[in-house]
Scaffold this motif. Structure first.
Motif, short mmCIF file in Angstrom:
data_model
loop_
_atom_site.label_atom_id
_atom_site.label_comp_id
_atom_site.label_asym_id
_atom_site.label_seq_id
_atom_site.Cartn_x
_atom_site.Cartn_y
_atom_site.Cartn_z
N SER A 166 0.86 -1.19 0.00
CA SER A 166 0.00 0.00 0.00
C SER A 166 0.89 1.23 0.00
N GLU A 167 0.31 2.37 -0.41
CA GLU A 167 1.09 3.60 -0.54
C GLU A 167 0.18 4.80 -0.30
N PHE A 168 0.72 5.78 0.40
CA PHE A 168 0.07 7.09 0.50
C PHE A 168 1.08 8.14 0.07
N ARG A 169 0.65 9.02 -0.83
CA ARG A 169 1.55 10.05 -1.35
C ARG A 169 0.86 11.40 -1.35
N ARG A 170 1.54 12.41 -0.83
CA ARG A 170 1.01 13.78 -0.82
C ARG A 170 2.01 14.69 -1.54
N THR A 171 1.49 15.49 -2.47
CA THR A 171 2.30 16.47 -3.20
C THR A 171 1.76 17.86 -2.88
N GLU A 172 2.65 18.75 -2.45
CA GLU A 172 2.29 20.14 -2.15
C GLU A 172 3.09 21.05 -3.05
N LEU A 173 2.41 22.01 -3.67
CA LEU A 173 3.06 22.92 -4.61
C LEU A 173 2.71 24.35 -4.28
N SER A 174 3.73 25.20 -4.21
CA SER A 174 3.51 26.64 -4.08
C SER A 174 4.29 27.34 -5.16
N HIS A 175 3.70 28.39 -5.73
CA HIS A 175 4.29 29.10 -6.87
C HIS A 175 3.98 30.58 -6.69
N SER A 176 5.00 31.40 -6.75
CA SER A 176 4.81 32.83 -6.47
C SER A 176 3.92 33.52 -7.50
N ILE B 291 -1.16 24.47 -3.54
CA ILE B 291 -2.03 23.43 -4.05
C ILE B 291 -1.56 22.10 -3.47
N LYS B 292 -2.51 21.27 -3.05
CA LYS B 292 -2.17 19.99 -2.44
C LYS B 292 -2.94 18.87 -3.13
N VAL B 293 -2.26 17.75 -3.40
CA VAL B 293 -2.89 16.59 -4.01
C VAL B 293 -2.50 15.35 -3.22
N ASP B 294 -3.48 14.54 -2.82
CA ASP B 294 -3.25 13.28 -2.12
C ASP B 294 -3.59 12.12 -3.03
N GLN B 295 -2.78 11.05 -2.93
CA GLN B 295 -3.04 9.82 -3.67
C GLN B 295 -2.82 8.63 -2.76
N LYS B 296 -3.73 7.65 -2.84
CA LYS B 296 -3.63 6.43 -2.05
C LYS B 296 -3.67 5.24 -3.00
N ALA B 297 -3.04 4.14 -2.59
CA ALA B 297 -2.99 2.98 -3.47
C ALA B 297 -2.89 1.69 -2.66
N LEU B 298 -3.39 0.61 -3.26
CA LEU B 298 -3.28 -0.74 -2.71
C LEU B 298 -2.99 -1.67 -3.88
N TYR B 299 -1.99 -2.57 -3.75
CA TYR B 299 -1.68 -3.47 -4.85
C TYR B 299 -1.42 -4.88 -4.35
N LEU B 300 -1.66 -5.85 -5.24
CA LEU B 300 -1.47 -7.26 -4.93
C LEU B 300 -0.89 -7.94 -6.17
N GLN B 301 0.10 -8.81 -5.93
CA GLN B 301 0.74 -9.54 -7.03
C GLN B 301 0.91 -11.00 -6.63
N ASP B 302 0.71 -11.88 -7.60
CA ASP B 302 0.81 -13.32 -7.35
C ASP B 302 1.74 -13.92 -8.41
N GLU B 303 2.80 -14.63 -7.96
CA GLU B 303 3.71 -15.31 -8.86
C GLU B 303 3.63 -16.82 -8.58
N PHE B 304 3.37 -17.60 -9.64
CA PHE B 304 3.26 -19.05 -9.47
C PHE B 304 3.59 -19.72 -10.80
N SER B 305 3.70 -21.04 -10.78
CA SER B 305 4.07 -21.80 -11.96
C SER B 305 3.06 -22.89 -12.24
N LEU B 306 2.82 -23.12 -13.54
CA LEU B 306 2.04 -24.25 -14.02
C LEU B 306 2.93 -25.02 -14.99
N GLY B 307 3.60 -26.05 -14.47
CA GLY B 307 4.56 -26.77 -15.29
C GLY B 307 5.73 -25.86 -15.64
#
Length: 667
Positions: A357-367, A374-390
């Motif tokens: 999982s991940e939480f990311r916040r970006t804050e920007l100020s410009h004269s 300006i503020k932007v928040d992003q959240k994420a959740l990920y899942l990965q599965d590695e396996f073999s069939l023969g």
């Protein structure tokens, strides 16, 4: 420690050497015998070989970096398959493009963590400041994944990922210094000096390890008679310095805490061409600070990682063409990134699962903005599965992202590697990816002067995120002496973000478009773009002393609605190279690169024009004078190649024949 899941690579050769005949270009080798069993972790965040990795992946090693004068990541990866280094400005800045796609679709990571100042740098400033933010002396290796990786890394990974793995502290005391000098043999000035130092060791034996790396570059502006005016710079003046340090606390046999900090100053200065009637001085001064804290655990049956990363980018933007219109006011821009993420790898029966999982916040100020921050928040959740069939290894993954402005995005991926033998695989897959608009592109309160001061850009709040579906299929063979492979790829991009360009000044001559009425530029979604092509690559060790490497990339990037080619995207890029260990202490290398024709936009003529192909040849030598002292030198652009008049008309100048010499001393 990552959980290792890797198949063997040894065994008899099955592939005829005639495959190499189809690999017209041959790319450069390191001075050592070929390392055909490189380990990579970027493709799945678990360890694989290049052969077994469920992705198209290439690796640049520390030894290869030390062989040539490398000032940023663009220099380091320019000979890899699928890579095109494009001039991002008319004064020497560069950007990395993968498989014909814009640099905005290349995600830059350091130890798996995102490096990003794209919100602070708008317009044609590109990502050169990001590429230059990492001291080359701190790099252990670079992994380049070609193809979408949003299922693991989220937005911006449509084209691929460049992951820089940094040198870790060692228990044994190590230290070294290095210096490289470059001198263009034609043109005005342009000399460059790069110095670095490195120390690593144990502060407390088997308990607390640390390293410290410093690096500085002083590059003079370079003038060339190829530019449209002798008053402008073909390459800007650069002065920068970096400090990077790591402390690794080994709590016990299973746990460690890593603390890393870095600081960089990056100052640029150049004289621009403002349509031939003014020559403003552009000054940009950036300070970048970063801090990371990571806990790693290797437990019974699973591994864990939790980390926090902070990045602060402060930019002083002082271009005379802009400040004159603002009454002398200089732009001050600040971008702050906070990232907190966690990950667990564990076996469940025969399945290797990765959950994160991940939480990311970006804050920007410009004269100069209508809204101070300006503020932007992003959240994420990920899942990965590695396996073999023969004989079939399967990787399934998916990531869910929640963006403050654009809501939810779901990025699935499926990849298979079929093992014909221990040396030969067929691999391929399909994945979805996305890219959220930047703040500058989407926020209507973000206003920036552009068009050399004669218009403003304003974000478009109606923009949609870009989404893409990518496919690839190919084969790869490796044994002790030979590697050869082919990969076909296709990426369909929906709602690609582009900029509406409008002529705002009276035309300087007959036959040019009329004056536009609207002085505002904004972004829009380009509905359908397709990039397709194939990559050929090969490496062959002729003897223990002589090796060859090959790659050729064909990519066709077009707007599917208009059938127009995407600008700054050559269809053909090829590399040829030979490396010869002439005597035990002396290694020689020869590199050739071919870059095909492409389309560029000419502001003065308000149109897109085709610029022809060009070639470069580089030669180098590396001499091990003593067990501690290494000397190197060579010539870049040996034939003094120049780009054609179309490229020169937009001040895309290829640096002429350049001499480099240097040394490193390690203890």
């Amino acid at each position: 420690m990552p959980i290792v899941r890797n198949r063997g690579i040894s065994g008899p050769r099955h592939l005829s050497l005639t495959i190499l005949a189809s690999l017209l270009p041959i790319a450069a080798l390191a001075d050592e015998p070929l390392a055909l069993q490189q380990q990579v972790i970027t493709a799945t965040q678990t360890a694989h070989s290049e052969l077994s990795a469920p992705a198209s992946v290439s690796v640049v090693t520390r030894e290869e970096l030390e062989r040539m004068p490398v000032y940023n990541l663009a220099d380091a990866v320019k000979y890899l398959p699928g890579v095109h280094i494009n001039p991002s400005s008319a004064y020497g800045r560069k950007e990395i493009k993968l498989r014909g796609m814009d640099s905005d679709y290349t995600l830059l990571l350091v130890n798996g963590r995102r490096v990003n100042s794209r919100e602070a740098l708008t317009s044609n400033y590109a990502n050169d400041f990001d590429l230059s933010s990492i001291p080359m002396a701190a790099i252990e290796r670079i992994e380049v994944i070609r193809g979408p990786m949003s299922s693991l890394y989220g937005a911006d990974a449509i084209g691929g990922v460049v992951n820089v793995i940094l040198r870790q502290p060692t228990d044994k005391t190590e230290a070294g210094i290095a210096y490289v000098y470059e001198h263009p043999t034609e043109g005005d000035s342009g000399d460059s000096h790069k110095t670095s130092g490195y120390v690593s060791g144990a502060l407390i034996d088997n308990k607390l390890l640390g390293n410290l790396i410093v690096e500085g570059t002083d590059q003079a502006a370079w003038g060339s008679d190829q530019t449209t005016s002798p008053r402008i710079d073909a390459a800007e003046k650069r002065q920068n310095g970096s400090v990077y340090g790591t402390l690794s606390w080994l709590l016990d046999e299973r746990q460690s805490i890593d603390l890393d900090m870095s600081y960089r100053e990056d100052d640029r200065k150049a004289t621009w061409n403002n349509s031939g009637f003014a020559f403003p001085t552009n000054i940009q001064e950036m300070e970048r600070s970063a801090f990371g804290l990571t806990h790693n655990g290797a437990w019974d049956g699973f591994n864990s990682r939790i980390r926090y990363y902070y990045e602060d980018v402060d930019l002083k933007d002082d271009s005379e063409v802009m400040t004159n219109l603002r009454g002398g006011r200089v732009s001050d821009v600040s971008q702050t990134n906070h990232t907190l993420d966690g990950q667990v790898n564990a076996f469940l029966g025969s399945h290797l699962l990765t959950l994160g999982s991940e939480f990311r916040r970006t804050e920007l100020s410009h004269s100069n903005n209508l809204v101070s921050e300006i503020k932007v928040d992003q959240k994420a959740l990920y899942l990965q599965d590695e396996f073999s069939l023969g004989q079939l290894d399967i990787t399934l993954g998916a990531r869910w992202d929640d963006h403050d402005t654009y809501g939810n995005e779901f990025s699935p991926r499926a990849y298979g590697v079929y093992n014909l033998s221990n040396n030969w695989v067929i691999k391929g897959g399909v994945g979805k990816s996305f890219k959220a608009p930047s703040i500058a592109q989407s926020d209507p309160t973000y206003v920036e002067i552009a068009c050399r001061g004669y218009c403003v850009t304003i974000g478009n709040e109606n923009l949609k995120p870009e989404t893409a579906t990518s496919y690839e299929l190919g084969a790869l063979y490796q044994d002790e002496r030979l590697q050869a492979g082919v990969m076909f790829f296709q990426t369909d991009i929906e709602d690609m973000i582009n900029t509406e360009t409008t002529r705002l000044l009276p035309p300087p001559g007959p036959g040019l478009p009329p004056v536009a009425e609207d002085p505002v530029l904004t972004t829009y979604n380009q509905p359908h773009v397709r990039v397709k092509g194939y990559e050929l690559q090969g490496r062959y060790l002729l003897t223990e002393a002589v090796g060859l490497r090959a790659n050729y990339t064909y990519s066709d990037a077009n707007d599917r609605d208009t059938d127009e080619a995407i600008r700054n995207s050559p269809q053909h890029v090829a590399n040829i190279g030979v490396d010869w260990q002439a005597i035990p202490k002396l290694g020689l290398n020869l590199d050739y690169q071919y870059t095909g024709s492409q389309y560029v936009y000419d502001v003065a003529r308000s149109g897109t024009f085709e610029t022809g192909a060009f070639h470069t040849v580089n030669v180098g030598a590396r001499y091990q004078a003593t067990s501690h002292l290494t000397l190197n030198g060579g010539l870049n652009n040996l034939t003094n190649e120049k780009r054609d008049e179309v490229a020169q008309a937009v001040d895309n100048i290829l640096m002429g024949r350049t001499l480099f010499v240097g040394f490193s001393y390690d203890i």
